[in-house]
Motif scaffolding. Sequence first.
Motif, mmCIF file in Angstrom:
data_model
loop_
_atom_site.group_PDB
_atom_site.id
_atom_site.type_symbol
_atom_site.label_atom_id
_atom_site.label_comp_id
_atom_site.label_asym_id
_atom_site.label_seq_id
_atom_site.Cartn_x
_atom_site.Cartn_y
_atom_site.Cartn_z
ATOM 1 N N LEU A 1 -2.119 -0.510 -7.569
ATOM 2 C CA LEU A 1 -1.860 -1.907 -7.193
ATOM 3 C C LEU A 1 -2.553 -2.848 -8.180
ATOM 4 N N MET A 2 -3.789 -2.517 -8.521
ATOM 5 C CA MET A 2 -4.561 -3.332 -9.476
ATOM 6 C C MET A 2 -3.817 -3.412 -10.809
ATOM 7 N N LYS B 1 0.859 -1.197 0.000
ATOM 8 C CA LYS B 1 0.000 0.000 0.000
ATOM 9 C C LYS B 1 0.891 1.242 0.000
ATOM 10 N N GLY B 2 1.937 1.221 0.839
ATOM 11 C CA GLY B 2 2.881 2.346 0.915
ATOM 12 C C GLY B 2 3.604 2.539 -0.409
ATOM 13 N N GLU B 3 4.059 1.439 -0.978
ATOM 14 C CA GLU B 3 4.821 1.544 -2.239
ATOM 15 C C GLU B 3 3.932 2.084 -3.361
ATOM 16 N N ILE C 1 10.028 1.935 -6.980
ATOM 17 C CA ILE C 1 9.154 0.908 -6.404
ATOM 18 C C ILE C 1 9.774 -0.461 -6.730
ATOM 19 N N PRO C 2 9.934 -1.339 -5.738
ATOM 20 C CA PRO C 2 10.660 -2.594 -5.975
ATOM 21 C C PRO C 2 9.820 -3.615 -6.760
ATOM 22 N N SER D 1 1.277 3.774 -3.171
ATOM 23 C CA SER D 1 0.793 5.150 -2.950
ATOM 24 C C SER D 1 1.730 6.137 -3.634
ATOM 25 N N ARG D 2 2.976 5.688 -3.902
ATOM 26 C CA ARG D 2 3.951 6.586 -4.538
ATOM 27 C C ARG D 2 3.930 6.501 -6.063
ATOM 28 N N CYS D 3 3.254 5.483 -6.605
ATOM 29 C CA CYS D 3 3.249 5.291 -8.076
ATOM 30 C C CYS D 3 2.559 6.464 -8.764
ATOM 31 N N ILE D 4 3.199 7.003 -9.798
ATOM 32 C CA ILE D 4 2.617 8.155 -10.502
ATOM 33 C C ILE D 4 1.969 7.722 -11.820
ATOM 34 N N ARG D 5 1.865 6.408 -12.032
ATOM 35 C CA ARG D 5 1.261 5.805 -13.223
ATOM 36 C C ARG D 5 1.849 6.407 -14.516
#
Length: 316
Positions: free
Chosen positions: A244-245, A200-202, A272-273, A204-208
């Motif tokens: 995440l989806m 969830k933390g990781e 993001i790993p 939340s940082r994704c900028i797509r």
Amino acid sequence: MEQRLQDEAKALLEQGKVDYIIGFEPGSLKFTTSPLITKDEGDIDRLVINPFIVNNLSVYLTEVKGRVGIVAKGCDSRSIVSLIQDNKVVREDVVIIGVPCPGLIDLSKVELLLGKDRDELDDITRDGDRVVIAVGGEKKEFPTTQVLFDNCLSCELPTPKEYDVLLDESSPLVTDKAAGREKIEMLEKMSPEERWKFWKGEFSRCIRCYACRNVCPACFCERCFVEESEPQWVSPIPQWQDNLMFQVVRNIHVAGRCTDCGGCERVCPMNIPLRSLTKKMYELIDDMFHYQAGMDKDEPPLLTAYEYEEVEDFIK
Ligand code: SF4
Ligand code: SF4
Ligand code: SF4
């Protein structure tokens, strides 16, 4: 290897055996390379081979039309084979120039070891199983296992099995499989709740930005599900649940095609790993179906073959 590559590439263009050469040229930043796609013999002298040839060039094979000579490390050659298995690439249209890969240097690991920014380093060279770094008039040496990318430490095929030209006999790669899966192990030790919190933390940082998708040769759908509007599977707004989806579906789509080239994690601007998902999926597929992507072009793709004995205890 570099001179041999240039000679082979020049001969392929001169003899009309290929329309294009896809390889690497020096990048605009220190210790980087860029993909070079050319039909011009005059460009061939720019081709390089060094520990920074990170891109998996097979991603361009579904875009470039005509016969192509392509530089391929072990993992890239597996991606080419996987594309052949999926009928996205015709074997006869590709001349694979195989590079026995010694592993690629992860500049973030170098920066961490030296406490210096990459711009402060003067030179990075390989000397067998050591990496020599020149910085501030001094030379520092490290075992390669301390500075190679995690996926290289886990590499199963550094020397391409499928090739037309092989630039050297074999690779001097020294692997360290335990070090290559440290991040995955850390996640395995977590409880499901802790893992959920972590991702969830990781995400939340994704900028797509979709760099992870665009760089991946296994992500070849002409229209990605994230761009569908009827139905709209995920919102275009980068909220963590949709991010995440996106990654869960992407991982299922590349299952049995991912060759652990490490490209998606490498390009993620948010660090993001992603390999902790793709490599875990790779391992699950190996355990459950004894299948590793891109090892044999005559084998059917994973999801098109079913064996009667296959266990179905994953269906609850
Ligand atoms: S995984 Fe790393 S060492 Fe193996 S072929 Fe690819 S780039 Fe080279
Ligand atoms: S590259 Fe990173 S930030 Fe961009 S979409 Fe993929 S996970 Fe998100
Ligand atoms: S999912 Fe990532 S590691 Fe796997 S083939 Fe695609 S870019 Fe490479």
